[in-house]
Design a protein around this motif. Structure first.
Motif, short mmCIF file in Angstrom:
data_model
loop_
_atom_site.label_atom_id
_atom_site.label_comp_id
_atom_site.label_asym_id
_atom_site.label_seq_id
_atom_site.Cartn_x
_atom_site.Cartn_y
_atom_site.Cartn_z
N ALA A 165 0.77 -1.15 0.13
CA ALA A 165 0.06 -0.04 -0.23
C ALA A 165 0.82 1.30 0.15
O ALA A 165 0.55 2.27 -0.71
CB ALA A 165 -0.90 -0.07 1.27
N LEU A 166 1.90 1.47 0.49
CA LEU A 166 2.76 2.26 0.85
C LEU A 166 3.47 2.60 -0.61
O LEU A 166 3.56 3.98 -0.96
CB LEU A 166 4.00 2.38 1.95
CG LEU A 166 3.39 2.28 3.42
CD1 LEU A 166 4.58 1.86 4.45
CD2 LEU A 166 2.75 3.50 3.70
N SER A 216 -4.89 11.69 -3.19
CA SER A 216 -5.47 12.07 -1.88
C SER A 216 -6.26 10.73 -1.22
O SER A 216 -6.03 10.16 -0.30
CB SER A 216 -6.43 13.14 -1.82
OG SER A 216 -6.67 13.62 -0.60
N GLU A 217 -6.85 10.18 -2.13
CA GLU A 217 -7.75 8.92 -1.67
C GLU A 217 -6.75 7.74 -1.32
O GLU A 217 -6.83 7.06 -0.51
CB GLU A 217 -8.69 8.35 -2.67
CG GLU A 217 -9.62 7.23 -2.30
CD GLU A 217 -10.60 7.04 -3.34
OE1 GLU A 217 -10.76 5.72 -3.70
OE2 GLU A 217 -11.41 8.03 -4.25
N ASN A 218 -5.69 7.62 -2.07
CA ASN A 218 -4.81 6.61 -1.91
C ASN A 218 -4.10 6.88 -0.56
O ASN A 218 -3.58 6.09 0.34
CB ASN A 218 -3.92 6.27 -2.82
CG ASN A 218 -4.56 5.52 -3.97
OD1 ASN A 218 -5.56 4.76 -3.99
ND2 ASN A 218 -3.67 5.05 -4.90
N MET A 244 -6.33 0.27 -4.76
CA MET A 244 -5.57 1.26 -4.82
C MET A 244 -4.81 1.36 -5.84
O MET A 244 -4.59 2.58 -6.47
CB MET A 244 -4.69 1.12 -3.32
CG MET A 244 -5.05 1.57 -2.08
SD MET A 244 -4.08 1.48 -0.84
CE MET A 244 -2.84 2.75 -1.07
N VAL A 245 -4.35 0.44 -6.54
CA VAL A 245 -3.64 0.07 -7.78
C VAL A 245 -4.33 0.82 -8.97
O VAL A 245 -3.96 1.71 -9.80
CB VAL A 245 -3.39 -1.43 -7.92
CG1 VAL A 245 -2.78 -1.25 -9.31
CG2 VAL A 245 -2.37 -1.72 -6.93
N GLU A 246 -5.88 0.48 -8.88
CA GLU A 246 -6.58 1.03 -9.86
C GLU A 246 -6.64 2.74 -9.68
O GLU A 246 -6.62 3.23 -10.92
CB GLU A 246 -8.30 0.62 -9.90
CG GLU A 246 -9.10 0.97 -10.87
CD GLU A 246 -8.61 0.65 -12.19
OE1 GLU A 246 -9.25 1.25 -13.11
OE2 GLU A 246 -7.78 -0.30 -12.35
N ASN A 247 -6.64 3.15 -8.54
CA ASN A 247 -6.48 4.62 -8.53
C ASN A 247 -5.24 5.03 -9.09
O ASN A 247 -5.29 6.06 -9.79
CB ASN A 247 -6.67 5.11 -7.01
CG ASN A 247 -8.03 4.95 -6.30
OD1 ASN A 247 -9.00 5.02 -7.19
ND2 ASN A 247 -8.21 5.05 -4.95
N ALA A 248 -4.11 4.35 -8.86
CA ALA A 248 -2.93 4.85 -9.39
C ALA A 248 -2.75 4.68 -10.64
O ALA A 248 -1.95 5.23 -11.55
CB ALA A 248 -1.51 4.03 -8.47
N VAL A 249 -3.57 3.42 -11.24
CA VAL A 249 -3.56 3.25 -12.52
C VAL A 249 -4.05 4.40 -13.56
O VAL A 249 -3.32 4.93 -14.28
CB VAL A 249 -4.18 1.91 -13.11
CG1 VAL A 249 -4.85 2.21 -14.42
CG2 VAL A 249 -3.29 0.56 -12.73
N ASN A 250 -5.09 5.15 -13.12
CA ASN A 250 -5.55 6.24 -13.62
C ASN A 250 -4.97 7.42 -13.51
O ASN A 250 -4.66 8.17 -14.41
CB ASN A 250 -7.00 6.42 -13.04
CG ASN A 250 -7.93 5.64 -13.52
OD1 ASN A 250 -8.30 5.47 -14.65
ND2 ASN A 250 -8.53 4.60 -12.47
N VAL A 251 -3.83 7.56 -12.40
CA VAL A 251 -2.89 8.72 -12.34
C VAL A 251 -1.97 8.51 -13.27
O VAL A 251 -1.41 9.49 -14.17
CB VAL A 251 -2.32 8.74 -10.81
CG1 VAL A 251 -1.25 9.87 -10.68
CG2 VAL A 251 -3.44 8.97 -9.90
N ILE A 252 -1.32 7.11 -13.60
CA ILE A 252 -0.44 7.07 -14.49
C ILE A 252 -1.03 7.19 -15.76
O ILE A 252 -0.30 7.61 -16.86
CB ILE A 252 0.23 5.50 -14.45
CG1 ILE A 252 0.83 5.63 -12.91
CG2 ILE A 252 1.34 5.22 -15.18
CD1 ILE A 252 2.06 6.51 -12.70
#
Length: 511
Positions: free
Chosen positions: A341-342, A392-394, A429-437
């Motif tokens: 998660a970190l 922020s959500e992550n 969390m990964v899905e959130n980060a996927v959209n950031v990337i």
């Protein structure tokens, strides 16, 4: 592709392939150990002495002796009473992975279940009969009791099973597949319920998705550096050798290879007044390298856990003993999940800072919000806001779960790991980060477009070409959600990472 399940010796790459859909077959060499464990339970029963979980109650009720005539009822009761989960069902492939993890554990022979019980679980996996398992209800100690009880309930014909994507009553689904519901014998209900397989499956899913995220973020980070006409001096191997962290050294090497041959980067060397780049560019090896080291450590822990036995009590057929311990406590999984998660949080966080840098003309030297006509058009103004919201959500979700504990079972189980929800959050969390990337991919490609006719490096231009085959440059404002979705699909599927596979570091698989 069929993975042979060799209990205690399955490779992480094989668990990854199973998660991605590979078929499995149980090594026939496991049969003697399974039979010996079941025979040991029968021998213990014949002696007539009280042994926890075999002829006693469970948890706080361990002092209650159960007569031989009620042993099958005891095992069925524990399954039905513990099937008390709530919430959305597990994602199908994660539930399947959980079943295979349980199969590998039982096949070591230390759980005392009969070969017929192992055979039914293997047959359900082979026929793609996936129990409907609610995701919430485990505290990650005494095993993942509630979710594994729902899995086991389906084996005895209670609950629901996904059959060809449709929820079907478990008894009907088994019948349609030519399978009979299981009658649980002594110890078997407890053996199926006890264990960390739910938490481990969720954590492994998070790890495997985070691997693709990591590689994609290396690519988009290099592309952003090119778009900003940043320097590759911070990636010089001499800098990283002096610090010594393996992940940092290898990440810097990957970034150098990704940017090698870029005409855009070379243009930085002539007449650029900037002395140093912002940290989001300059410190990529330090941040992403640390994330890599953390993911590797988590992978080591989860690989060990996946090959272990976390039942209780454990049956030692060579001595005929049943030893009661605490292997069901999922603290190792909880720590690994928190580490993942970190890492995921930081991968998205530094990427969002690169997006913010690119859309700021004072920092990037490009038109405001990466649009040729700022003011009339808003360009990438709101995609950066979306990225900030996701980061922020992550951050909120990255709060460690392992530091929490709530006593359960009338204080018999007075310290628990909370591994289940610590692991369950990871894929989201990964899905959130996927959209950031994905947003960074769009912004960085747009930034590089402003430097035409200068080209990027061959691998980065290959990624740009891949993106442009689906998403055209943003000349005037348009509906951006489909663009983000298309870019996210390229990241999520591993396509971005695979486009530059020859230059990616070998430590984590890209697919």
């Amino acid at each position: 592709m069929t993975i042979l399940i060799r209990p205690g010796a399955v490779l992480l790459s094989e668990w990854r392939a199973i998660y991605r859909g590979a078929s499995v077959a149980l090594d026939p060499a496991t049969r003697p150990a399974i039979a010996a464990g079941a025979a040991a339970v029968a021998h213990i029963l014949a002696k007539g002495e009280p042994v926890y979980g075999i002829n006693t109650g469970f948890g706080k009720l361990a002092s209650v002796r159960i007569g031989d005539a009620d042993l099958e009822t005891l095992q069925r009761n524990i399954v039905l009473s513990h099937a008390a989960g709530v919430g959305a069902p597990m994602e199908t492939r994660v539930a399947r992975l959980m079943m295979v993890l349980k199969l590998a554990s039982l096949a070591q022979g230390a759980s005392g279940v009969r070969p017929e019980t192992v055979d039914l679980l293997a047959a359900m996996v082979a026929r793609d009969l996936i129990p409907v398992v609610p995701s919430q209800g485990s505290v990650g100690a005494s095993g993942d009791l509630a979710p594994l009880a729902h899995m086991t309930a389906a084996m005895v014909g209670v609950g629901e099973i996904l059959l060809h994507g449709t929820r079907v009553p478990a008894a009907d689904a088994l019948a349609q597949a030519g399978l009979a519901p299981l009658t649980l014998h002594a110890k078997e209900g407890l053996a199926l319920l006890n264990g960390t397989q739910f938490s481990t499956a969720q954590a492994l899913a998070g790890l495997f998705e985070a691997e693709r995220l990591f590689h994609s973020a290396l690519v988009t980070g290099a592309l952003s550096t090119d778009a900003a006409r940043g320097s590759d001096t911070p990636f010089d191997p001499r800098i990283h050798a002096l610090r010594g962290h393996r992940g940092q050294i290898e990440t810097a090497a990957a970034l150098r290879l990704l940017m090698e041959g870029s005409a855009i980067r070379r243009s930085h060397l002539h007449g650029d007044p900037r002395v140093q780049d912002p940290y989001c560019l300059r410190c990529q090896p330090q941040v992403m390298g640390a994330a890599l080291d953390v993911l590797r450590q988590a992978a080591t822990t989860l690989g060990t856990e996946a090959n272990g036995v976390s039942d209780n009590p454990l049956i030692f057929a060579d001595t005929g003993e049943a030893l009661s311990g605490g292997n069901f406590h999922a603290e190792p999984v909880a720590f690994a999940a928190d580490m993942i998660a970190l890492a995921v949080c930081e991968i998205g966080s530094i990427a969002e800072r690169r997006i913010a840098m690119l859309v700021d003309p004072a920092l990037s030297g490009m038109p405001a919000f990466l649009t040729p006509k700022p003011g009339l058009n808003s360009g990438f103004m709101i995609p950066q806001v979306t990225a900030a919201a996701l980061v922020s959500e992550n951050k909120q979700r990255a709060t460690p779960a392992s530091v929490d504990s709530i006593p359960t079972s009338a204080n018999q189980e007075d310290h628990v790991s909370m591994a289940a929800h610590g692991a369950r959050r990871l894929v989201d969390m990964v899905e959130n980060a996927v959209n950031v990337i994905a947003i960074e991919l769009l912004a960085a490609a747009q930034g590089c477009d402003f430097h035409a006719p200068l080209t990027s490096s061959p691998p980065l231009d290959a990624v740009r070409d891949l993106l442009r085959s689906r998403v055209p440059p943003l000349d005037d404002d348009r509906h951006l959600a489909p663009d983000i979705a298309a870019a996210a699909d390229l990241v999520r599927s591993g396509t971005v990472a695979c486009a530059v596979l020859p230059v990616l570091l070998p430590g984590l698989e890209a697919s």
